[in-house]
Design a protein around this motif. Sequence first.
Motif, PDB file in Angstrom:
ATOM      1  N   ASN A   1      -3.439  11.283   1.587  1.00 26.12           N
ATOM      2  CA  ASN A   1      -3.580  10.273   2.637  1.00 26.12           C
ATOM      3  C   ASN A   1      -3.159  10.789   4.008  1.00 26.12           C
TER       4      ASN A   1
ATOM      5  N   ASP B   1       0.809  -1.218   0.000  1.00 26.32           N
ATOM      6  CA  ASP B   1       0.000   0.000   0.000  1.00 26.32           C
ATOM      7  C   ASP B   1       0.844   1.270   0.000  1.00 26.32           C
TER       8      ASP B   1
ATOM      9  N   GLY C   1      -4.042  -3.597   9.077  1.00 27.23           N
ATOM     10  CA  GLY C   1      -5.114  -3.830   8.119  1.00 27.23           C
ATOM     11  C   GLY C   1      -5.683  -5.229   8.171  1.00 27.23           C
TER      12      GLY C   1
ATOM     13  N   ILE D   1      -5.852   5.390   4.884  1.00 28.31           N
ATOM     14  CA  ILE D   1      -5.695   4.619   3.657  1.00 28.31           C
ATOM     15  C   ILE D   1      -6.783   3.559   3.529  1.00 28.31           C
ATOM     16  N   LYS D   2      -7.038   3.184   2.294  1.00 21.70           N
ATOM     17  CA  LYS D   2      -7.893   2.033   2.019  1.00 21.70           C
ATOM     18  C   LYS D   2      -6.953   0.921   1.573  1.00 21.70           C
ATOM     19  N   ARG D   3      -6.948  -0.174   2.318  1.00 20.09           N
ATOM     20  CA  ARG D   3      -6.052  -1.295   2.047  1.00 20.09           C
ATOM     21  C   ARG D   3      -6.403  -1.967   0.727  1.00 20.09           C
ATOM     22  N   GLN D   4      -5.376  -2.268  -0.070  1.00 16.49           N
ATOM     23  CA  GLN D   4      -5.586  -2.962  -1.337  1.00 16.49           C
ATOM     24  C   GLN D   4      -6.124  -4.368  -1.111  1.00 16.49           C
ATOM     25  N   LYS D   5      -5.485  -5.093  -0.211  1.00 18.33           N
ATOM     26  CA  LYS D   5      -5.807  -6.510  -0.022  1.00 18.33           C
ATOM     27  C   LYS D   5      -7.172  -6.724   0.629  1.00 18.33           C
TER      28      LYS D   5
ATOM     29  N   ASN E   1       1.491   3.637  -3.030  1.00 20.98           N
ATOM     30  CA  ASN E   1       0.373   4.416  -3.560  1.00 20.98           C
ATOM     31  C   ASN E   1       0.013   5.618  -2.695  1.00 20.98           C
TER      32      ASN E   1
ATOM     33  N   THR F   1     -10.624   0.464   5.447  1.00 19.43           N
ATOM     34  CA  THR F   1     -10.009   1.766   5.675  1.00 19.43           C
ATOM     35  C   THR F   1      -9.288   1.728   7.010  1.00 19.43           C
TER      36      THR F   1
ATOM     37  N   LYS G   1      -9.481  -4.179   1.432  1.00 14.27           N
ATOM     38  CA  LYS G   1     -10.457  -3.131   1.096  1.00 14.27           C
ATOM     39  C   LYS G   1     -11.002  -2.415   2.336  1.00 14.27           C
TER      40      LYS G   1
END
Length: 150
Positions: free
Chosen positions: A10, A2, A113, A22-26, A5, A30, A28
């Motif tokens: 942020n 993350d 996360g 942040i919104k976690r990629q894995k 990005n 916050t 999803k």
Amino acid sequence: MDFVNLSQDNVHYINHKPWLKIKRQKTKTTAEIPLLDQAMSLIQKYRNHPLAQENERLFPRISNQRLNAYLKEIADICGIKRNLTFHLARYTFATTITLSQGVPIESISQMLGHTKITTTQIYASVLEDKLGRDMEQVQGRIGATFGKAS
């Protein structure tokens, strides 16, 4: 990863203190994480890096493979025999930086996360020295009340 990005969008300030949102990629999910001074120093250091500015990011955009290669190089220079990786850095943050310093596991789970606390509890199982310190504190608290065992 993350962190590649992350942009200035942020970084938020709550009570004049920097936080990362942040919104976690894995997962999803916050996450809102207070930033340590050391993290802010790194953000400041890389703020004007050409590869960061090009993508309007806080850090230069690099792959996980390249990051791990840099960590290997650092390990070689420092004489560290362990294979340093980005995952090991997360593990070190979870155990050494937070958990062993008394940060509650629920807070660590949020910062990492994790969607399930059981995932974070795996990190906690290896901290025997923390367990020893915790029990010393308990002994200190109850020792005066109950006296020493005979």
